[in-house]
Motif scaffolding. Structure first.
Motif, PDB file in Angstrom:
ATOM      1  N   TYR A 261      -6.018   6.579   9.053  1.00  0.00           N
ATOM      2  CA  TYR A 261      -5.111   7.205   8.075  1.00  0.00           C
ATOM      3  C   TYR A 261      -3.668   7.161   8.563  1.00  0.00           C
ATOM      4  N   ILE A 262      -3.450   7.484   9.832  1.00  0.00           N
ATOM      5  CA  ILE A 262      -2.081   7.518  10.369  1.00  0.00           C
ATOM      6  C   ILE A 262      -1.444   6.137  10.304  1.00  0.00           C
ATOM      7  N   ILE A 263      -2.197   5.119  10.681  1.00  0.00           N
ATOM      8  CA  ILE A 263      -1.638   3.767  10.742  1.00  0.00           C
ATOM      9  C   ILE A 263      -1.334   3.216   9.349  1.00  0.00           C
TER      10      ILE A 263
ATOM     11  N   PHE B  90       0.041   7.080   6.389  1.00  0.00           N
ATOM     12  CA  PHE B  90       1.022   8.129   6.676  1.00  0.00           C
ATOM     13  C   PHE B  90       2.438   7.578   6.602  1.00  0.00           C
ATOM     14  N   GLU B  91       3.277   8.222   5.831  1.00  0.00           N
ATOM     15  CA  GLU B  91       4.655   7.756   5.649  1.00  0.00           C
ATOM     16  C   GLU B  91       5.578   8.376   6.691  1.00  0.00           C
ATOM     17  N   GLU B  92       6.363   7.530   7.338  1.00  0.00           N
ATOM     18  CA  GLU B  92       7.351   8.005   8.308  1.00  0.00           C
ATOM     19  C   GLU B  92       8.491   8.700   7.578  1.00  0.00           C
ATOM     20  N   HIS B  93       9.133   9.637   8.286  1.00  0.00           N
ATOM     21  CA  HIS B  93      10.248  10.357   7.668  1.00  0.00           C
ATOM     22  C   HIS B  93      11.561  10.091   8.380  1.00  0.00           C
ATOM     23  N   THR B  94      11.543  10.092   9.721  1.00  0.00           N
ATOM     24  CA  THR B  94      12.754   9.917  10.513  1.00  0.00           C
ATOM     25  C   THR B  94      12.636   8.641  11.325  1.00  0.00           C
TER      26      THR B  94
ATOM     27  N   ARG C 257       8.073  10.691  13.533  1.00  0.00           N
ATOM     28  CA  ARG C 257       6.915  11.499  13.928  1.00  0.00           C
ATOM     29  C   ARG C 257       5.615  10.693  13.961  1.00  0.00           C
ATOM     30  N   LYS C 258       5.593   9.515  13.362  1.00  0.00           N
ATOM     31  CA  LYS C 258       4.329   8.803  13.171  1.00  0.00           C
ATOM     32  C   LYS C 258       3.650   8.465  14.493  1.00  0.00           C
ATOM     33  N   LEU C 259       4.407   7.879  15.413  1.00  0.00           N
ATOM     34  CA  LEU C 259       3.821   7.489  16.697  1.00  0.00           C
ATOM     35  C   LEU C 259       3.292   8.697  17.447  1.00  0.00           C
ATOM     36  N   PHE C 260       3.939   9.823  17.252  1.00  0.00           N
ATOM     37  CA  PHE C 260       3.627  10.994  18.063  1.00  0.00           C
ATOM     38  C   PHE C 260       2.581  11.912  17.436  1.00  0.00           C
ATOM     39  N   VAL C 261       2.077  11.535  16.276  1.00  0.00           N
ATOM     40  CA  VAL C 261       0.805  12.107  15.819  1.00  0.00           C
ATOM     41  C   VAL C 261      -0.333  11.106  16.064  1.00  0.00           C
ATOM     42  N   LEU C 262       0.034   9.833  16.245  1.00  0.00           N
ATOM     43  CA  LEU C 262      -0.981   8.814  16.520  1.00  0.00           C
ATOM     44  C   LEU C 262      -1.517   8.917  17.941  1.00  0.00           C
ATOM     45  N   LEU C 263      -0.619   9.092  18.918  1.00  0.00           N
ATOM     46  CA  LEU C 263      -1.053   9.113  20.311  1.00  0.00           C
ATOM     47  C   LEU C 263      -2.060  10.225  20.614  1.00  0.00           C
ATOM     48  N   PRO C 264      -1.823  11.486  20.183  1.00  0.00           N
ATOM     49  CA  PRO C 264      -2.836  12.514  20.438  1.00  0.00           C
ATOM     50  C   PRO C 264      -4.172  12.204  19.771  1.00  0.00           C
TER      51      PRO C 264
ATOM     52  N   MET D 185       0.843  -1.200   0.000  1.00  0.00           N
ATOM     53  CA  MET D 185       0.000   0.000   0.000  1.00  0.00           C
ATOM     54  C   MET D 185       0.880   1.252   0.000  1.00  0.00           C
ATOM     55  N   LYS D 186       0.645   2.116  -0.966  1.00  0.00           N
ATOM     56  CA  LYS D 186       1.445   3.327  -1.078  1.00  0.00           C
ATOM     57  C   LYS D 186       1.085   4.310   0.022  1.00  0.00           C
ATOM     58  N   LYS D 187       2.120   4.883   0.659  1.00  0.00           N
ATOM     59  CA  LYS D 187       1.891   5.811   1.756  1.00  0.00           C
ATOM     60  C   LYS D 187       2.210   7.237   1.313  1.00  0.00           C
ATOM     61  N   LEU D 188       1.629   8.197   2.035  1.00  0.00           N
ATOM     62  CA  LEU D 188       1.713   9.608   1.657  1.00  0.00           C
ATOM     63  C   LEU D 188       2.625  10.357   2.611  1.00  0.00           C
ATOM     64  N   ALA D 189       3.538  11.138   2.040  1.00  0.00           N
ATOM     65  CA  ALA D 189       4.477  11.914   2.853  1.00  0.00           C
ATOM     66  C   ALA D 189       3.888  13.297   3.131  1.00  0.00           C
ATOM     67  N   THR D 190       2.735  13.324   3.747  1.00  0.00           N
ATOM     68  CA  THR D 190       2.089  14.594   4.074  1.00  0.00           C
ATOM     69  C   THR D 190       1.373  14.473   5.408  1.00  0.00           C
ATOM     70  N   VAL D 191       1.549  15.494   6.237  1.00  0.00           N
ATOM     71  CA  VAL D 191       0.936  15.502   7.563  1.00  0.00           C
ATOM     72  C   VAL D 191      -0.339  16.335   7.584  1.00  0.00           C
ATOM     73  N   GLU D 192      -0.599  17.074   6.499  1.00  0.00           N
ATOM     74  CA  GLU D 192      -1.763  17.973   6.474  1.00  0.00           C
ATOM     75  C   GLU D 192      -3.099  17.259   6.680  1.00  0.00           C
TER      76      GLU D 192
END
Length: 454
Positions: free
Chosen positions: A211-213, A216-220, A99-106, A1-8
Motif C-alpha cells: 500500500y505504501i509503495i 500512498f501519496e507523498e505530501h512534502t 513522509r513516505k519513506l519514513f512510514v515505509l522503513l518501519p 494509478m491514483k494515490k490516496l492522501a491518507t495515512v490512516e
C-alpha cells in the motif's frame, strides 16, 4: 494509478498486525518459560490458563511470572537506543524529503520481525533469537518512527482547528485496529496454534508495504537541486539543531509552555505504558488465570476506550479548554489503576476498562497543543522528539514496572498499578502550572528562523 492522501490505512494495518503479534509472542514466551521451568506442558482447562492455586505448584507459577517479566524488560531495553537514534534522524529528514519513506522503513522492520517470530515457532528455536531480530527491526525505526511520521503527516494536512480531531481520529484508528488484532489473536491462537497467526501477521505487514509503495501519496518533497546542495553531515546537524532550538528560541514563557507540555506527555506515558504492559502477566497469574481467549477479549475492550476517547475529544473540544480535556483523561486512568490493583475476578478486570474509558484522551490533545506551538515546516522534528520521549518513557517504564512487578508479585501483584496511579501526580501538577503559566500570545515558535508565523 491514483494515490490516496491518507495515512490512516498504514497505521491501521501496522497496528492490526503488530498488536496481534505482540500478544501472541508474549504468550509464546510465557509458555516456553513455563515448560522449561516446570518440565511440563502448558495445558488449558476451559476458560482457565495453566495456572494453579495449590501450594505445590504456585511457587513455580511465581518463578515463571518473574522470569517472563524480566525477559520482556530486557527485550524492550535492547531495542530502545537503535529506535531512538533512527527516529530522531528520520523525523528531521521527513520535513524535507517527505513522509513516505519514513512510514515505509518501519513497516519493513515489522515484516522482518514477524518473519523471525514465524521462523522461531516453526523451527522451535530458542526464544533468545528474538533479540537480534528485534534489534534489526528497531534499526528501521519501529513504531516510534512510524508514529512520528504519521502524526507529522496529519499535522501537514490539517488546520489548527482540525488538529485535535484529526489526531484523536488517528489515535482511534490505532485503538480500534489494535482491539481487533487483540481480540482475533486469542481465537486464532486457540484454533490454529502459533505458526498460522505469525504467518498472518507477516502477510499483513507485506500488504502494508505494498500500500505504501503503490497507493500512498507523498505530501512534502525537496527539490532535486536542494537535495544535492545539502550533505548528510550538514543535514544531521540541522536535525539536532531543530530539536535543541525548541528550548533556546522564542520567549521564556513559550519555552516553559513547550517544556511543560512535553513533561506532562512523557510522565503520563511513563505511568500508562508501564501499567498496561503488565496486563497480560497479571491476567495469566492467580487468581484470574485467564486463557488466550479472555486475554484477547480483555485487550479488545481497549477498542471501546479509544472510541470513547475520540468521541470525548471531539465533543469536549467544543466546550472545554484543552487542559481540562487532558485532566479528565488522566483522572479516568487513575481510577482504572486503583480498581485494577484490587481486581481479583474476571468481572472486576473488565470493569477496569470501563472506568478507564477516557484514559487515551490526553495523548492527541497534548500532541495537538504541541503542534500548534511550532511552524508547519518543523512538524517532523517536533513529532520525532515526541515519539522519542514516548519511546524513552516506555523503555524506562518497562524497566521500572517489570522489576517492581517481579519483586512484589508474591506479596501484592497489584502494587504496580497503584504506583502508576501515584505517578500521575506529576502530569496533574504540570497541568496546574500550565493553567496559570501560559504564553502571552498564541503564535508559532520558530525552531530555525526568526520569521513570523503566517
Amino acid at each position: 494509478m491514483k494515490k490516496l492522501a491518507t495515512v490512516e490505512p498504514i497505521v491501521a494495518l501496522y497496528i492490526l498486525a503488530n498488536m496481534a503479534g505482540a500478544i501472541i509472542i508474549q504468550q509464546y514466551i510465557y509458555r516456553n518459560i513455563w515448560e522449561n521451568e516446570t518440565n511440563s506442558s502448558y495445558i488449558e482447562n476451559g476458560n482457565r490458563s495453566n495456572c494453579y492455586q495449590n501450594d505445590s505448584i504456585n511457587p513455580k507459577q511465581q518463578v515463571v511470572q518473574e522470569k517472563s517479566s524480566r525477559y520482556f524488560m530486557y527485550l524492550n531495553l535492547s531495542v530502545f537506543f537503535p529506535g531512538l537514534i533512527v527516529t530522531l534522524i528520520l523525523g528531521g529528514f521527513s520535513d524535507h524529503y517527505g513522509r513516505k519513506l519514513f512510514v515505509l522503513l518501519p513497516s519493513i522492520g515489522a515484516l522482518i520481525n514477524s518473519l523471525a517470530d514465524l521462523a522461531m515457532a516453526y523451527f522451535s528455536w530458542s526464544i533468545y533469537v528474538l533479540f537480534p531480530s528485534a534489534i534489526l527491526a528497531s534499526c528501521f525505526g519501529g513504531f516510534p518512527a512510524l508514529f512520528a511520521a504519521a502524526f507529522a503527516y496529519v499535522a501537514d494536512v490539517s488546520s489548527n482547528k482540525q488538529k485535535n480531531m484529526r489526531m484523536a481520529l488517528l489515535d482511534m484508528v490505532l485503538g480500534v485496529m489494535g482491539g481487533i488484532g487483540a481480540l482475533s489473536s486469542g481465537y486464532f491462537l486457540k484454533a490454529a496454534g502459533f505458526i498460522w497467526p505469525f504467518l498472518t501477521v507477516a502477510l499483513i505487514n507485506l500488504a502494508n508495504i505494498i500500500y505504501i509503495i503503490f497507493f500512498f501519496e507523498e505530501h512534502t518533497q525537496m527539490s532535486r537541486n536542494e537535495q544535492n546542495q545539502i550533505s548528510f553531515c550538514d543535514k544531521f546537524k540541522e536535525i539536532l539543531s531543530r530539536i535543541l532550538i525548541i528550548f533556546t528560541s522564542s520567549d521564556f514563557r513559550k519555552r516553559i509552555h513547550i517544556g511543560l507540555l512535553l513533561l506532562a506527555l512523557s510522565t503520563f506515558a511513563l505511568a500508562e505504558f508501564g501499567a498496561l504492559g503488565l496486563y497480560t502477566l497479571y491476567e495469566l497469574n492467580v487468581p484470574l488465570c485467564w486463557n488466550e481467549i479472555l486475554i484477547g477479549a480483555g485487550s479488545a475492550t481497549d477498542l471501546g476506550i479509544f472510541l470513547l476517547s475520540f468521541c470525548g475529544v471531539t465533543i469536549f473540544s467544543y466546550h472545554l479548554r484543552d487542559i481540562f480535556i487532558v485532566s479528565i483523561g488522566i483522572f479516568s486512568f487513575v481510577g482504572g489503576m486503583i480498581l485494577a490493583s484490587f481486581a481479583t475476578t474476571t468481572l472486576l478486570m473488565f470493569l477496569v476498562r470501563l472506568v478507564s474509558l477516557f484514559a487515551f484522551m490526553p495523548y492527541p490533545v497534548l500532541r495537538s497543543m504541541l503542534s500548534k506551538s511550532v511552524l508547519p515546516s518543523d512538524q517532523g522534528a517536533l513529532f520525532a522528539l515526541v515519539a522519542c520521549l514516548e519511546n524513552l518513557s516506555g523503555t524506562i517504564s518497562s524497566t521500572i514496572f517489570n522489576n517492581v512487578y517481579a519483586a512484589t508479585v508474591k506479596q501484592f501483584a497489584g502494587f504496580s498499578f497503584l504506583l502508576a496511579a501515584c505517578l500521575c501526580i506529576i502530569p496533574i501538577g504540570t497541568l496546574c502550572v500550565l493553567f496559570w503559566w501560559k504564553p502571552q500570545e498564541e503564535e508559532c515558535t520558530p525552531l530555525i528562523t526568526e520569521e513570523d508565523c503566517s
